[in-house]
Design a protein around this motif. Structure first.
Motif, PDB file in Angstrom:
ATOM      1  N   ASP A 191      -5.221  -3.722  -7.442  1.00 37.04           N
ATOM      2  CA  ASP A 191      -5.670  -4.060  -6.090  1.00 37.04           C
ATOM      3  C   ASP A 191      -6.820  -3.124  -5.701  1.00 37.04           C
ATOM      4  O   ASP A 191      -6.757  -1.922  -5.945  1.00 37.04           O
ATOM      5  CB  ASP A 191      -4.474  -3.867  -5.145  1.00 37.04           C
ATOM      6  CG  ASP A 191      -4.748  -4.365  -3.735  1.00 37.04           C
ATOM      7  OD1 ASP A 191      -5.733  -3.903  -3.115  1.00 37.04           O
ATOM      8  OD2 ASP A 191      -3.963  -5.180  -3.233  1.00 37.04           O
ATOM      9  N   LEU A 212      -7.815   4.336  -2.621  1.00 40.70           N
ATOM     10  CA  LEU A 212      -6.912   5.487  -2.511  1.00 40.70           C
ATOM     11  C   LEU A 212      -7.213   6.509  -3.608  1.00 40.70           C
ATOM     12  O   LEU A 212      -7.160   7.723  -3.361  1.00 40.70           O
ATOM     13  CB  LEU A 212      -5.462   5.022  -2.605  1.00 40.70           C
ATOM     14  CG  LEU A 212      -4.920   4.265  -1.392  1.00 40.70           C
ATOM     15  CD1 LEU A 212      -3.601   3.595  -1.723  1.00 40.70           C
ATOM     16  CD2 LEU A 212      -4.756   5.199  -0.196  1.00 40.70           C
ATOM     17  N   VAL A 242       0.823  -1.208   0.000  1.00 39.86           N
ATOM     18  CA  VAL A 242       0.000   0.000   0.000  1.00 39.86           C
ATOM     19  C   VAL A 242       0.858   1.258   0.000  1.00 39.86           C
ATOM     20  O   VAL A 242       0.555   2.228  -0.697  1.00 39.86           O
ATOM     21  CB  VAL A 242      -0.968  -0.012   1.206  1.00 39.86           C
ATOM     22  CG1 VAL A 242      -1.667   1.341   1.360  1.00 39.86           C
ATOM     23  CG2 VAL A 242      -2.016  -1.110   1.025  1.00 39.86           C
ATOM     24  N   ARG A 254      -7.624  -1.823  -3.013  1.00 41.05           N
ATOM     25  CA  ARG A 254      -7.207  -0.741  -2.123  1.00 41.05           C
ATOM     26  C   ARG A 254      -6.603   0.415  -2.904  1.00 41.05           C
ATOM     27  O   ARG A 254      -6.645   1.561  -2.452  1.00 41.05           O
ATOM     28  CB  ARG A 254      -6.223  -1.285  -1.079  1.00 41.05           C
ATOM     29  CG  ARG A 254      -6.864  -2.258  -0.082  1.00 41.05           C
ATOM     30  CD  ARG A 254      -5.823  -2.928   0.779  1.00 41.05           C
ATOM     31  NE  ARG A 254      -4.904  -3.714  -0.034  1.00 41.05           N
ATOM     32  CZ  ARG A 254      -3.820  -4.319   0.457  1.00 41.05           C
ATOM     33  NH1 ARG A 254      -3.544  -4.228   1.755  1.00 41.05           N
ATOM     34  NH2 ARG A 254      -3.027  -5.012  -0.324  1.00 41.05           N
ATOM     35  N   PHE A 255      -6.053   0.126  -4.067  1.00 39.58           N
ATOM     36  CA  PHE A 255      -5.544   1.193  -4.920  1.00 39.58           C
ATOM     37  C   PHE A 255      -6.700   2.085  -5.372  1.00 39.58           C
ATOM     38  O   PHE A 255      -6.587   3.314  -5.376  1.00 39.58           O
ATOM     39  CB  PHE A 255      -4.811   0.610  -6.129  1.00 39.58           C
ATOM     40  CG  PHE A 255      -4.203   1.646  -7.030  1.00 39.58           C
ATOM     41  CD1 PHE A 255      -3.020   2.282  -6.680  1.00 39.58           C
ATOM     42  CD2 PHE A 255      -4.812   1.992  -8.224  1.00 39.58           C
ATOM     43  CE1 PHE A 255      -2.466   3.253  -7.514  1.00 39.58           C
ATOM     44  CE2 PHE A 255      -4.260   2.948  -9.060  1.00 39.58           C
ATOM     45  CZ  PHE A 255      -3.080   3.584  -8.703  1.00 39.58           C
TER      46      PHE A 255
END
Length: 1009
Positions: free
Chosen positions: A370, A376, A344, A372-373
Motif C-alpha cells: 500500500d 510511513l 494503517v 501509505r506503507f
C-alpha cells in the motif's frame, strides 16, 4: 449468461480504458490540509470503502448478464465490507500454497469454473463536482476486474497489487450513482502472481474517487541531483499536466518554513527546478524529510522529499557516500483476520516493532505494498526494496526441463512483465525510502526480465535494480548487466565469503532471503553477520520472513488457534510453511526476533581491559553519533546485584569507537562475577520510549572458584545399601534412592520421604523435530532415533567406602530393525549426602547422522512447578541461538520455560546452564550441576514424543501432563535455518562419535540450603 469479453486469458490485454500509471498523491484544497495528510479532509476525495452488496459464484458461468444495470434489485444480496478478502469472510476456499499453482499450469488459460465476486454499491456525488474531472482509483483488486458505472461499461484491469485508475467523468452524475464490479479469482495474471501466501481474492485495498480540475497536474517525478560534497541539491520536478496549467512549487522543511520555491506554466509536459543549499540528508537513521507542495488552480499536491544519493562504488553499496549494511526483513501483507487487507495502524505496529529490533530495511515481498506503507517508511526511516508483483514459481513443478524460464523467455508475455515494473515505478518513484527496485521473485530469468530492468533503469537511474532469479542464468543468456548487484537466497556463510574474496565478482552481494525464521529459529544469524560486517562487498540481507501467516480460526469446541495450509481442506497445500516469521500472526515477537535485534545492533561492545574497567564501544550507525544513547552497567555475583551505575555522555561518531571506563570495584570473593553493559535510548521517539534497550553485552570478571564445588564433598555420612527383587536401595541420613539393577536406572530419588521421580530416569537422544529439522527428520526416524530405548548388557554395584555406592551400567540405545545407535557405560556414584553423580562415556555408531541431542530425561512428580537456574535466560537459548540471552540467575515456572510455537516442536532449552533446581513451590526438589562444564536443560509438561505428535498448539491442552519432564543434555544440536536455508553448520551438530557427560543430581530442600 454474462456477455463480456474474455479478457482474463489474453496476456497481451492488460487493461481496457485504464489511465496511464502515475505517482501516488491525493489532491487537497490547501497546503495545511495537504500537510495533515488526512485524505478524508480533502473536498476532492471521496472514499468508496464501506459496505457493498455482494454475491459470490463458484463459477463465472453462473453469473447472469445485466447484474450491473441500475435497476437491478440487489437488496437480497449479502453485505460485504470493502476493502476485504472473500476468503476470510466465508466465501470460496481458504488456500495456502507456496510453489505449486493452485490451478492446472496451462498459461494463459485458467479453469472454466472461475470463481467470481459481484460487487454493487449506490453512492452520492456532490453537485460541487459537476465541473470536475472525476476518477476512480482501485489500490488493489485480486486478480482482475470489470467495472460498470450507472449500467455503462467503464473498463477492465488486472495486476492485483498495483493501482488501477479510470476516468469516470462521462459516467457519473450529480446525486445518486451505482457502481458495479465483477472480480475474477483467476486470470492469466495468476501465472505471474504465484507468491508464497494464502490465495486471497476481492477488492482488498482502498477504493476512492478523486475530483480534479479540468486542467490539472496529472503526474510529478521529483528527480534530485546532489553536489559531490552534498552542499547543494537541485530538485528537477518533471510535471505532466492535462492541459495548460500555471504551477507553483514550494519546498518546506520540517519546521514548515519555505526553503525554495519556483513556478512555471506547463502545457502537457515541463519541468520546474528548485535549488537548496546545505540540505539535511535523508537516511534510515535520520529520516529528514522536506515537503514539496505543488499548487495548481484550486489544488495542492504534497510529496515527501528525502535528499539522498544511492549508488554502488567500488563494489560497495552506498547511501550518501557511506557504505551501508542492509539489516532487513521480508514483509508480506498479512493480517490474521483480514488476510491481505492491512489497516494503517497494523502497518504502524509492524514498523514500530522493526525499529525496536534494529531493522533498517524492508523488502516488500513479493509485490508493492500500500502506498501509505511507503509514506510511513519515509517518516520512520527504512530502506525499502520495492518489488514488482511478479512470481512464477509454480513453473518449476511442471516436470518440464527449463519450464521455470518459459514465461520470462516468451516475448508474448513481455508486455505483462514490463507492465508490472512500470506501474510499480511510476507509483512509487517519489518515495525516498525506496532505494532498490526489484524485478520480482522466483520467475526464472530471460529477455522479459531484461526488458523490465532496461525500462526501469531508463526511467529512473537514481536507484539500484535487483533481481535474484538471475543467479540461475539461463543457458545462452547470461546477460545480467542490467542488474546492479548479485543477489542470492539462502547462500551459506562460506559462499558469501567466497563472493567477497573473489576479485572477479565486481558487484556487491545481497542476500534477499536468508536465515529462514520458521518455528524455533533462526539459529545462524551471528555467523552471517560476522562475515557481512567483515567484507564491504557484502550488502547485508533480509531475513525470511517478518511474520507468521496464520489465519485466526476456532476448533469445533470454540478454541481459537492460528490455522495453516491444509486446515481448511485446501489442496495442494504446503502445510505450516507459511508459519515462518519473526513475529506471530498477532505480532508477538518470537525469540528469533530478539536474536536478530542483538546481532544487528547499532553498537558493538568489547572488552578493552577489564582489569581497569575499560570497554571499547564501536558505533555501527552509518550517519548518527551516539549522543542519543546512554550506557548502563551492573555487576552481579552468582546472579545477585553487587553494584550499578550509568554513563550519560556517549559521543562515538558513525563507524567510530570510544573507550569507556566503567567504574566498578574489583570483584571479591569466590563467586562467579559478570559485568552487564546495556545501551539505552535517553530520548523518546515515535517508536520507543526513554530507556529502550538498543543492545547489551556481558563480560565475565571472575569465574567461580573450583574449591566451591569441592567444599560440598567433605564429611559425608555413611550409607546403607541393600538389594531386594532386583532393586538396589541406598539409604542415608535423610534420603532413600532406589536403582533398578535390571533396567539399569534410578526409579526413586527421595529426601525426607519426598519422592522426586515419577518414572524411571532414562537416556534420551530424541527431540520433537523443529521446523528447521524438517529436511532431516525422516532420516532421523529411519535411523531409529525416535524409538531408541536402552538395552542393559551389564549392571554391577559396589560399595568402595562407607559413604559411597557405585553402580556401573553397560548399555546401548537403539530402535527396532536398526543396529544400536550408540554404546555407553554409565558410572553412577551415590554419596552420604544423597548426591548422585553420573559419568557416562558414549560411543556413537560411525555411519550415523548427527544426533538431535544426548542427555538424561527425568520425569518429576506433579507439583514440580518451580525452576531456578544460573545460565542463559530468561528465554530459550541454543548453541547457535543465544545472543539475545543474558547469563544470570532466573526463577521461573515450568509454564514460563515453555516457548509456544504454532506447530509444536522442540523448545525452551536453556543453553550454558551452570546449575538448575526443579522443585515444588516449597523448594523441595532436585539440583543439577555438571563438573564437566555447562549443560543444556528443558523443563516442561510435555515429553518430546508429545510434542512430536501434535500438529497445532491447541492440541497441547489435552496432551499436557501433570508431571514435569526434565531434559538434562550433554548437548542439544543447534537450530540453524534448514527449513529453507542451508544445512545446520557442522560446529552446531552433535556429531561427536565419542564423548563423556558428567552430571550431579542432589535432592534438596531449598530453604535449608
Amino acid at each position: 449468461m454474462l456477455k463480456i469479453d474474455k479478457n482474463w486469458e489474453d496476456p497481451n490485454l492488460l487493461h481496457v480504458n485504464r489511465e496511464a500509471p502515475r505517482a501516488y498523491y491525493i489532491p487537497y484544497a490547501d497546503a495545511s490540509a495537504a500537510a495533515a495528510n488526512k485524505r478524508g479532509r480533502s473536498p476532492y476525495y471521496r472514499t468508496l470503502n464501506g459496505t457493498w452488496k455482494f454475491q459470490y459464484h463458484a463459477s463465472v458461468k453462473r453469473v447472469e448478464d445485466g447484474f450491473y444495470q441500475e435497476g437491478v434489485d440487489v437488496t437480497g444480496w449479502d453485505d460485504l465490507l470493502v476493502p476485504s478478502c472473500w476468503q476470510v469472510n466465508g466465501y470460496d476456499q481458504l488456500h495456502y500454497t507456496n510453489v505449486n499453482y493452485p490451478i492446472p499450469c496451462d498459461p494463459p488459460f485458467v479453469p472454466d469454473d472461475n470463481p467470481v465476486g459481484l460487487y454493487v454499491r449506490d453512492f452520492q456525488v456532490s453537485d460541487k463536482w459537476d465541473d470536475k474531472e472525476k476518477y476512480i482509483v482501485f489500490e488493489g483488486v485480486n486478480s482482475c476486474f470489470y467495472l460498470w458505472i450507472n449500467g455503462a461499461y467503464v473498463g477492465y484491469s488486472q495486476g492485483s497489487r498495483i493501482p488501477a485508475e479510470f476516468n469516470v467523468t462521462p459516467y457519473l452524475r450529480g446525486g445518486s450513482n451505482r457502481i458495479a464490479v465483477l472480480v475474477l479469482k483467476w486470470c492469466d495474471g495468476t501465472y505471474l502472481e504465484d507468491q508464497d501466501l494464502w490465495r486471497f481474492s476481492g477488492i482488498f485495498r482502498d477504493v476512492y474517487l478523486l475530483a480534479r480540475e479540468k486542467t490539472h497536474v496529472r503526474d510529478t517525478f521529483i528527480r534530485q541531483e546532489l553536489a559531490a560534497d552534498f552542499s547543494k541539491a537541485d530538485l528537477n520536478c518533471e510535471l505532466e499536466t492535462s492541459g495548460r496549467c500555471e504551477v507553483r512549487l514550494e519546498l518546506k522543511n520540517a519546521s514548515g518554513e519555505t526553503v525554495a520555491s519556483s513556478g512555471a506554466v506547463i502545457d502537457g509536459k515541463g519541468a520546474v527546478k528548485l535549488t537548496l543549499d546545505n540540505p539535511k540528508l535523508w537516511n534510515a537513521e535520520q529520516p529528514n524529510l522536506y515537503q514539496l507542495y505543488v499548487h495548481s488552480g484550486e489544488e495542492v499536491l504534497r510529496f515527501s522529499v528525502g535528499f539522498r544519493r544511492v549508488e554502488i562504488a567500488d563494489g560497495v553499496f552506498r547511501i550518501n557516500g557511506q557504505a551501508i549494511k542492509l539489516k532487513g526483513v521480508n514483509r508480506h501483507d498479512s493480517h490474521p483476520e483480514l488476510g491481505q487487507t492491512i489497516p494503517v495502524n497494523h502497518m504502524i505496529k509492524d514498523l514500530n516493532l522493526m525499529k525496536q529490533h534494529n531493522v533498517n530495511t524492508i523488502r516488500t515481498s513479493h509485490y508493492p505494498n500500500d502506498p501509505r506503507f511507503l509514506e510511513l517508511c519515509n517518516e520512520y526511516g527504512f530502506y525499502v526494496i520495492d518489488e514488482a508483483d511478479l512470481e512464477c514459481h509454480g513453473l518449476i513443478r511442471t516436470g518440464v526441463e527449463g519450464a521455470f524460464h518459459v514465461l520470462s523467455a516468451n516475448t508474448d508475455w513481455e508486455a505483462a512483465f514490463v507492465d508490472r515494473a512500470i506501474r510499480m515505478v511510476e507509483r512509487d518513484k517519489n518515495q525516498p525510502c525506496v532505494v532498490i527496485w526489484s524485478m520480482g521473485n522466483e520467475s526464472g530469468y530471460h529477455v522479459n526480465h531484461m526488458a523490465m530492468a532496461k525500462w526501469t533503469r531508463e526511467r529512473d537511474n537514481s536507484r539500484m535494480v535487483h533481481y535474484e532469479g538471475a543467479a540461475e542464468k539461463y543457458k545462452g543468456h547470461p546477460d545480467t548487466d542490467c542488474l546492479d548487484m548479485d543477489s542470492r537466497m539462502y547462500a551459506t556463510v562460506q559462499e558469501m565469503e567466497e563472493h567477497a574474496l573473489n576479485p572477479d565478482k565486481v558487484k556487491p552481494l545481497f542476500q534477499c532471503e536468508y536465515s529462514h525464521a520458521m518455528g524455533n529459529g533462526p539459529g545462524d544469524l551471528k555467523d552471517y553477520w560476522d562475515v557481512i560486517y567483515k567484507y564491504p562487498k557484502l550488502m547485508g540481507g533480509c531475513v525470511w520472513e517478518w511474520n507468521d501467516h496464520g489465519i485466526k480460526t476456532h476448533t469445533p469446541e470454540g478454541k481459537p488457534f492460528f490455522a495453516y495450509g491444509g486446515d481448511f481442506g485446501d489442496k495442494p497445500n504446503d502445510g505450516n510453511f507459511c508459519i515462518d516469521g519473526l513475529v506471530s500472526p498477532d505480532r508477538k515477537p518470537h525469540i528469533g526476533l530478539l536474536e536478530l535485534k542483538k546481532v544487528i545492533a547499532p553498537v558493538r561492545l568489547e572488552a578493552e581491559d577489564l582489569s581497569k574497567g575499560l570497554i571499547r564501544l564501536t558505533n555501527l550507525y552509518d550517519f548518527r553519533d551516539l549522543t542519543h544513547a546512554a550506557l548502563y552497567w551492573k555487576v552481579e555475583q552468582a546472579g545477585r546485584l553487587v553494584e550499578q551505575g550509568h554513563i550519560w555522555q556517549l559521543d562515538a561518531a558513525p563507524h567510530g569507537s570510544q573507550i569507556i571506563a566503567v567504574p566498578y570495584a574489583e570483584p571479591t570473593g569466590e563467586e562467579e562475577t559478570y559485568l552487564t553493559i546495556s545501551i539505552r535510548m535517553k530520548e523518546e521517539t515515535r517508536w520507543s520510549g526513554i530507556g529502550h534497550e538498543l543492545t547489551f553485552e556481558q563480560f565475565e570478571l571472575s569465574p567461580a572458584a573450583a574449591s566451591e564445588q569441592a567444599a560440598l564433598q567433605v564429611d559425608a555420612p555413611p550409607v546403607l545399601a541393600s538389594t531386594s527383587g532386583g532393586r538396589l536401595a541406598i539409604d542415608g541420613f535423610d534420603f532413600r534412592h532406589v536403582f533398578d539393577l535390571q533396567d539399569g536406572t534410578f526409579v526413586q530419588l527421595s529426601k525426607h520421604n519426598v519422592q522426586m521421580l515419577a518414572a524411571p530416569a532414562q537416556f534420551n537422544i530424541w527431540r520433537a523435530p523443529m521446523d528447521n529439522d524438517r529436511r532431516i527428520k525422516q532420516q532421523w526416524i529411519e535411523a531409529g532415533y525416535d524409538r531408541a530405548s536402552m538395552k542393559v548388557y551389564r549392571c554391577e554395584w559396589s560399595q568402595p567406602s562407607a559413604d559411597t555406592v557405585e553402580i556401573t551400567v553397560d548399555f546401548s540405545l537403539g530402535g527396532y530393525i536398526r543396529l544400536p545407535l550408540l554404546h555407553g557405560q554409565a558410572l553412577w556414584r551415590i554419596d552420604g549426602t544423597g548426591e548422585v553423580s553420573l559419568r557416562v562415556d558414549v560411543k556413537v555408531r560411525e555411519d550415523l547422522l548427527f544426533l538431535p541431542r544426548f542427555g538424561l530425561q527425568l520425569i518429576m512428580p506433579r507439583g514440580t512447578e518451580e525452576v531456578e537456574y544460573f545460565g542463559f535466560g530468561p528465554h530459550e537459548s541454543y548453541i547457535d541461538k543465544r545472543q539475545s540471552a543474558k547469563k544470570g540467575r532466573y526463577l521461573l515456572s515450568v509454564d514460563e520455560m515453555f516457548q509456544n510455537y504454532i506447530m509444536p516442536q522442540e523448545n525452551g532449552a536453556r543453553y550454558g546452564t551452570e546449575w538448575a533446581i526443579l522443585s515444588n513451590e516449597q523448594g523441595m526438589g532436585l539440583k543439577f550441576t555438571s563438573s564437566s562444564g555447562d549443560f543444556s536443560f528443558n523443563a516442561e509438561h510435555f515429553t518430546p514424543h508429545d510434542l512430536t505428535a501434535a500438529e497445532h498448539d491447541y492440541e497441547l491442552e489435552r496432551l499436557k501432563r501433570k508431571e514435569t519432564i526434565v531434559q538434562l543434555d550433554y548437548r542439544n544440536s543447534g537450530v540453524g535455518s534448514h527449513s529453507c536455508g542451508p544445512e545446520l553448520a557442522p560446529q552446531y551438530q552433535l556429531n561427536d562419535k565419542e564423548f563423556t557427560f558428567e552430571l550431579s543430581i542432589t535432592p534438596i530442600f531449598k530453604e535449608d540450603e
